[in-house]
Design a protein around this motif. Structure first.
Motif, PDB file in Angstrom:
ATOM      1  N   VAL A  55       0.834  -1.204   0.000  1.00  0.00           N
ATOM      2  CA  VAL A  55       0.000   0.000   0.000  1.00  0.00           C
ATOM      3  C   VAL A  55       0.871   1.258   0.000  1.00  0.00           C
ATOM      4  CG1 VAL A  55      -1.683   1.336   1.335  1.00  0.00           C
ATOM      5  CG2 VAL A  55      -2.022  -1.116   1.004  1.00  0.00           C
ATOM      6  N   GLU A  56       1.957   1.253   0.769  1.00  0.00           N
ATOM      7  CA  GLU A  56       2.852   2.417   0.797  1.00  0.00           C
ATOM      8  C   GLU A  56       3.498   2.656  -0.565  1.00  0.00           C
ATOM      9  OE1 GLU A  56       5.583   1.922   4.054  1.00  0.00           O
ATOM     10  OE2 GLU A  56       4.125   2.683   5.509  1.00  0.00           O
ATOM     11  N   GLU A  57       3.889   1.585  -1.255  1.00  0.00           N
ATOM     12  CA  GLU A  57       4.472   1.733  -2.589  1.00  0.00           C
ATOM     13  C   GLU A  57       3.440   2.332  -3.550  1.00  0.00           C
ATOM     14  OE1 GLU A  57       6.087  -2.022  -3.880  1.00  0.00           O
ATOM     15  OE2 GLU A  57       7.359  -2.164  -2.100  1.00  0.00           O
ATOM     16  N   PHE A  58       2.202   1.865  -3.462  1.00  0.00           N
ATOM     17  CA  PHE A  58       1.120   2.394  -4.296  1.00  0.00           C
ATOM     18  C   PHE A  58       0.898   3.880  -4.010  1.00  0.00           C
ATOM     19  CE2 PHE A  58      -3.513   3.360  -4.160  1.00  0.00           C
ATOM     20  CZ  PHE A  58      -3.741   3.436  -5.525  1.00  0.00           C
ATOM     21  N   GLU A  59       0.807   4.231  -2.733  1.00  0.00           N
ATOM     22  CA  GLU A  59       0.580   5.622  -2.354  1.00  0.00           C
ATOM     23  C   GLU A  59       1.744   6.516  -2.784  1.00  0.00           C
ATOM     24  OE1 GLU A  59      -0.122   5.432   1.856  1.00  0.00           O
ATOM     25  OE2 GLU A  59      -2.163   4.677   1.597  1.00  0.00           O
ATOM     26  N   ASP A  60       2.968   6.047  -2.603  1.00  0.00           N
ATOM     27  CA  ASP A  60       4.141   6.823  -3.007  1.00  0.00           C
ATOM     28  C   ASP A  60       4.159   7.050  -4.516  1.00  0.00           C
ATOM     29  OD1 ASP A  60       5.003   6.966  -0.382  1.00  0.00           O
ATOM     30  OD2 ASP A  60       6.555   5.428  -0.613  1.00  0.00           O
ATOM     31  N   ALA A  61       3.874   6.001  -5.276  1.00  0.00           N
ATOM     32  CA  ALA A  61       3.869   6.132  -6.734  1.00  0.00           C
ATOM     33  C   ALA A  61       2.778   7.104  -7.188  1.00  0.00           C
ATOM     34  CB  ALA A  61       3.670   4.771  -7.392  1.00  0.00           C
ATOM     35  N   CYS A  62       1.591   6.999  -6.595  1.00  0.00           N
ATOM     36  CA  CYS A  62       0.498   7.913  -6.950  1.00  0.00           C
ATOM     37  C   CYS A  62       0.845   9.348  -6.578  1.00  0.00           C
ATOM     38  CB  CYS A  62      -0.797   7.491  -6.270  1.00  0.00           C
ATOM     39  SG  CYS A  62      -1.572   6.047  -7.018  1.00  0.00           S
ATOM     40  N   THR A  63       1.419   9.534  -5.406  1.00  0.00           N
ATOM     41  CA  THR A  63       1.796  10.881  -4.976  1.00  0.00           C
ATOM     42  C   THR A  63       2.794  11.490  -5.947  1.00  0.00           C
ATOM     43  OG1 THR A  63       1.345  10.365  -2.662  1.00  0.00           O
ATOM     44  CG2 THR A  63       2.805  12.235  -3.092  1.00  0.00           C
ATOM     45  N   GLY A  64       3.770  10.706  -6.379  1.00  0.00           N
ATOM     46  CA  GLY A  64       4.742  11.196  -7.357  1.00  0.00           C
ATOM     47  C   GLY A  64       4.080  11.607  -8.660  1.00  0.00           C
ATOM     48  N   LEU A  65       3.158  10.775  -9.158  1.00  0.00           N
ATOM     49  CA  LEU A  65       2.439  11.108 -10.391  1.00  0.00           C
ATOM     50  C   LEU A  65       1.629  12.395 -10.231  1.00  0.00           C
ATOM     51  CD1 LEU A  65       0.991   7.660 -11.562  1.00  0.00           C
ATOM     52  CD2 LEU A  65       2.621   9.104 -12.790  1.00  0.00           C
ATOM     53  N   VAL A  66       0.930  12.498  -9.109  1.00  0.00           N
ATOM     54  CA  VAL A  66       0.073  13.665  -8.873  1.00  0.00           C
ATOM     55  C   VAL A  66       0.911  14.939  -8.813  1.00  0.00           C
ATOM     56  CG1 VAL A  66      -1.451  14.768  -7.176  1.00  0.00           C
ATOM     57  CG2 VAL A  66      -1.761  12.343  -7.747  1.00  0.00           C
ATOM     58  N   VAL A  67       1.973  14.915  -8.044  1.00  0.00           N
ATOM     59  CA  VAL A  67       2.832  16.095  -7.900  1.00  0.00           C
ATOM     60  C   VAL A  67       3.474  16.463  -9.240  1.00  0.00           C
ATOM     61  CG1 VAL A  67       4.942  16.965  -6.799  1.00  0.00           C
ATOM     62  CG2 VAL A  67       3.217  15.758  -5.443  1.00  0.00           C
ATOM     63  N   ASP A  68       3.906  15.460 -10.005  1.00  0.00           N
ATOM     64  CA  ASP A  68       4.517  15.717 -11.308  1.00  0.00           C
ATOM     65  C   ASP A  68       3.561  16.410 -12.273  1.00  0.00           C
ATOM     66  OD1 ASP A  68       6.867  14.576 -10.460  1.00  0.00           O
ATOM     67  OD2 ASP A  68       6.576  12.682 -11.549  1.00  0.00           O
ATOM     68  N   HIS A  69       2.251  16.260 -12.051  1.00  0.00           N
ATOM     69  CA  HIS A  69       1.255  16.863 -12.942  1.00  0.00           C
ATOM     70  C   HIS A  69       0.537  18.044 -12.293  1.00  0.00           C
ATOM     71  CE1 HIS A  69       1.994  13.052 -15.002  1.00  0.00           C
ATOM     72  NE2 HIS A  69       1.675  13.733 -16.087  1.00  0.00           N
ATOM     73  N   THR A  95      -5.544   9.461   1.359  1.00  0.00           N
ATOM     74  CA  THR A  95      -5.562   8.074   0.926  1.00  0.00           C
ATOM     75  C   THR A  95      -6.630   7.372   1.741  1.00  0.00           C
ATOM     76  OG1 THR A  95      -3.827   7.492   2.496  1.00  0.00           O
ATOM     77  CG2 THR A  95      -3.130   8.063   0.268  1.00  0.00           C
ATOM     78  N   LEU A  96      -7.316   6.451   1.102  1.00  0.00           N
ATOM     79  CA  LEU A  96      -8.427   5.750   1.731  1.00  0.00           C
ATOM     80  C   LEU A  96      -8.186   4.252   1.625  1.00  0.00           C
ATOM     81  CD1 LEU A  96     -10.840   7.950  -0.281  1.00  0.00           C
ATOM     82  CD2 LEU A  96     -10.588   8.142   2.188  1.00  0.00           C
ATOM     83  N   GLY A  97      -7.150   3.752   2.272  1.00  0.00           N
ATOM     84  CA  GLY A  97      -6.831   2.329   2.198  1.00  0.00           C
ATOM     85  C   GLY A  97      -6.323   1.965   0.822  1.00  0.00           C
ATOM     86  N   ASP A  98      -7.236   1.532  -0.052  1.00  0.00           N
ATOM     87  CA  ASP A  98      -6.846   1.090  -1.391  1.00  0.00           C
ATOM     88  C   ASP A  98      -7.117   2.141  -2.459  1.00  0.00           C
ATOM     89  OD1 ASP A  98      -9.619   0.884  -1.212  1.00  0.00           O
ATOM     90  OD2 ASP A  98      -9.705  -0.842  -2.560  1.00  0.00           O
ATOM     91  N   ALA A  99      -7.343   3.386  -2.068  1.00  0.00           N
ATOM     92  CA  ALA A  99      -7.622   4.442  -3.038  1.00  0.00           C
ATOM     93  C   ALA A  99      -6.900   5.727  -2.655  1.00  0.00           C
ATOM     94  CB  ALA A  99      -9.121   4.697  -3.121  1.00  0.00           C
ATOM     95  N   VAL A 100      -6.659   6.545  -3.669  1.00  0.00           N
ATOM     96  CA  VAL A 100      -6.056   7.861  -3.479  1.00  0.00           C
ATOM     97  C   VAL A 100      -7.013   8.886  -4.066  1.00  0.00           C
ATOM     98  CG1 VAL A 100      -4.145   9.368  -4.157  1.00  0.00           C
ATOM     99  CG2 VAL A 100      -3.691   6.999  -3.546  1.00  0.00           C
ATOM    100  N   LEU A 101      -7.303   9.920  -3.294  1.00  0.00           N
ATOM    101  CA  LEU A 101      -8.114  11.045  -3.755  1.00  0.00           C
ATOM    102  C   LEU A 101      -7.183  12.221  -3.975  1.00  0.00           C
ATOM    103  CD1 LEU A 101     -10.623  12.874  -4.194  1.00  0.00           C
ATOM    104  CD2 LEU A 101     -10.828  13.003  -1.697  1.00  0.00           C
ATOM    105  N   PHE A 102      -7.220  12.802  -5.185  1.00  0.00           N
ATOM    106  CA  PHE A 102      -6.384  13.962  -5.462  1.00  0.00           C
ATOM    107  C   PHE A 102      -7.146  14.966  -6.307  1.00  0.00           C
ATOM    108  CE2 PHE A 102      -5.568  11.276  -9.111  1.00  0.00           C
ATOM    109  CZ  PHE A 102      -5.445  12.163 -10.184  1.00  0.00           C
ATOM    110  N   VAL A 103      -6.623  16.185  -6.337  1.00  0.00           N
ATOM    111  CA  VAL A 103      -7.216  17.252  -7.146  1.00  0.00           C
ATOM    112  C   VAL A 103      -6.133  17.905  -7.990  1.00  0.00           C
ATOM    113  CG1 VAL A 103      -9.087  17.751  -5.528  1.00  0.00           C
ATOM    114  CG2 VAL A 103      -6.934  19.004  -5.334  1.00  0.00           C
ATOM    115  N   CYS A 104      -6.562  18.461  -9.106  1.00  0.00           N
ATOM    116  CA  CYS A 104      -5.718  19.292  -9.964  1.00  0.00           C
ATOM    117  C   CYS A 104      -6.548  20.506 -10.360  1.00  0.00           C
ATOM    118  CB  CYS A 104      -5.297  18.554 -11.234  1.00  0.00           C
ATOM    119  SG  CYS A 104      -4.083  17.248 -10.998  1.00  0.00           S
TER     120      CYS A 104
END
Length: 191
Positions: free
Chosen positions: A59-73, A80-89
């Protein structure tokens, strides 16, 4: 050591600035944003086969990868909600790129990133204490439930602002909790 101290100081200042902004900001209504949920497909069955340590690491690897993608964009992870990530742009293109990249990575058998699905909505939100609320957030969540593994499903608001570089396929209107005739679209990159 001096380089490490400089990095630590920089990280601490950024953390304090971010926390202060969230805590001192009053409720902001009427912000137009793209809201997206990325959800791991098959989380429950996979989590049963992992030890506690393995599950946490996965789960930490998933969250870290998603966070990197989100910040890069240019986006911001809300939570984070267990198995999901909520983000905004601020724009739908950034959210679309994050969601499409995540689903592509999840479909790659050589990538450890898990299979995911995503729901994206674009419209007004209320921002309060670092969180976002409102119909746009609810619609993004419902679209995630509608999405099939490896797909990104968007609402009419996002479909209206995503131009060039994407193909949209109108899906059947669907009834989901709170929305009796939601019009979803499947989002893909043009090849």
């Amino acid at each position: 050591m001096p380089d490490l101290e400089a990095l630590q100081s920089y990280v601490w200042r950024r953390h304090v600035a971010s926390a202060a902004t969230r805590l001192l900001t009053t409720t902001e209504a009427g912000l137009t944003m793209a809201v997206c949920f990325i959800d791991i497909v098959g989380y429950t069955s996979r989590s049963r086969s992992l030890s506690e340590e393995e599950l946490v690491a996965w789960v930490e690897e998933f969250e870290d990868a998603c966070t990197g993608l989100v910040v890069d964009h240019g986006g911001r992870v809300i939570k984070t909600l267990g198995d999901a990530v909520l983000f905004v742009c601020d724009d739908a293109v950034g959210s679309a790129e994050v969601a499409l990249t995540a689903t592509e990575r999840g479909a790659d058998p050589d990538d450890a990133f898990p299979a995911v699905r995503a729901g994206l909505a674009h419209g007004e939100v209320v921002a309060r204490l670092g969180d976002v609320f409102g119909p746009t957030v609810n619609i993004a969540s419902r679209l995630t439930d509608v999405a099939r593994p490896g797909t990104v499903v968007i609402d009419e608001g996002a479909a209206a602002v995503l131009t060039g570089g994407y193909s949209l396929a109108r899906l059947r209107r669907t009834s989901v909790k709170g929305y009796s005739r939601l019009q979803p679209f499947a989002l893909r990159r043009l090849r």
